[in-house]
Write an enzyme that holds these catalytic residues in place. Sequence first.
Site, PDB file in Angstrom:
ATOM      1  N   ASP A 150       0.868  -1.191   0.000  1.00  0.00           N
ATOM      2  CA  ASP A 150       0.000   0.000   0.000  1.00  0.00           C
ATOM      3  C   ASP A 150       0.902   1.237   0.000  1.00  0.00           C
ATOM      4  OD1 ASP A 150      -3.039   0.926   1.027  1.00  0.00           O
ATOM      5  OD2 ASP A 150      -1.425   2.267   1.656  1.00  0.00           O
TER       6      ASP A 150
ATOM      7  N   GLU B  18      -4.881   2.479  -3.957  1.00  0.00           N
ATOM      8  CA  GLU B  18      -3.415   2.586  -3.978  1.00  0.00           C
ATOM      9  C   GLU B  18      -2.830   1.344  -3.326  1.00  0.00           C
ATOM     10  OE1 GLU B  18      -4.699   3.024  -0.617  1.00  0.00           O
ATOM     11  OE2 GLU B  18      -2.897   4.193  -0.139  1.00  0.00           O
TER      12      GLU B  18
END
Length: 275
Positions: free
Chosen positions: A135, A178
């Site tokens: 992430d 993301e």
Amino acid sequence: MGAMIREWIVRQLMFGEFQSYRDVSRKSVWVGFKVCVLAYGLNLVAHFLLYGFDLLPYGLGSALIIATVLTPPITFIVSVTAYLAVGFAIHDLGVSRAKFEQLSRTDMLTGLANRRAFLDQFDRCKRQKSMLVFDIDRFKTVNDTYGHAVGDQVIAKVAETLVDVLPGQCTCARIGGEEFAVFCDDMPFAKFAAYCDMARRKVAATWMETPEGRFCVTVSGGLARALPEQDFGEVFSRADEALYAAKTGGRNRLVLSQEASGDAGALIDAQTAAA
Ligand code: GH3
Ligand code: MG
Ligand code: MG
């Protein structure tokens, strides 16, 4: 007989034989030839039967000449034309179906597999494997500072880095905004962990060039091992827990899930070597 004909027709309609227009054209000639022989044979049998029952309204000789001159070319032309029309349509449908299938499994921004494709591939692979969940750190700040478009570029760049660093046998996907996931089924866990850490370091060392200036982003990751019978959900939740630990532990790092902590050596070695 009916079943045989049906099976034959289905065999002719297999997509494997409709891969290209050239395949369809070649096949149409062969099918046309077979239909033509069949029609000619039936025509002859019908004439002999009519002749045998004395129902033929004209002489057998002229009947056979007419049947021979007309039946083969007519059936050949009709069947080739019909086969080409149906074959081209099946080819076009097959191509657009394949494109649609590809699109539905691809993340448009990065070109990586999407969550659905990743999940399918992961669950289909019945071997021991390793999983990484990555992430981007403090990504909201990137969006807030540089705008959403730059944020998109950052996501694409991180994806590019993952693909660059990780070996081809790894499956990489963007599984959320993301968030990325990777799995590999034919690599020792320690080696996989070392590659993942290499990717993390490469991301941290990559400059993102924007009109407002350049900056770097970092990623945090959680690693987990998967036994052959463990499905995506089960492994993902362990990798995600490790990711959470990486975030709370300060970010820009990888953390191994508990069951994989025995393999920490390789990761620690990789991190130490990089330090
Ligand atoms: P953390 O280090 O804890 O991960 O913090 P973070 O800021 O990265 O995490 P947070 O979940 O607070 O924010 C993620 C942001 O990512 C929020 C969302 O607007 C943004 N985002 C999600 N998908 C996209 C996308 O496709 N493009 C862009 N530009 N931003 C996205
Ligand atoms: Mg984030
Ligand atoms: Mg996130």
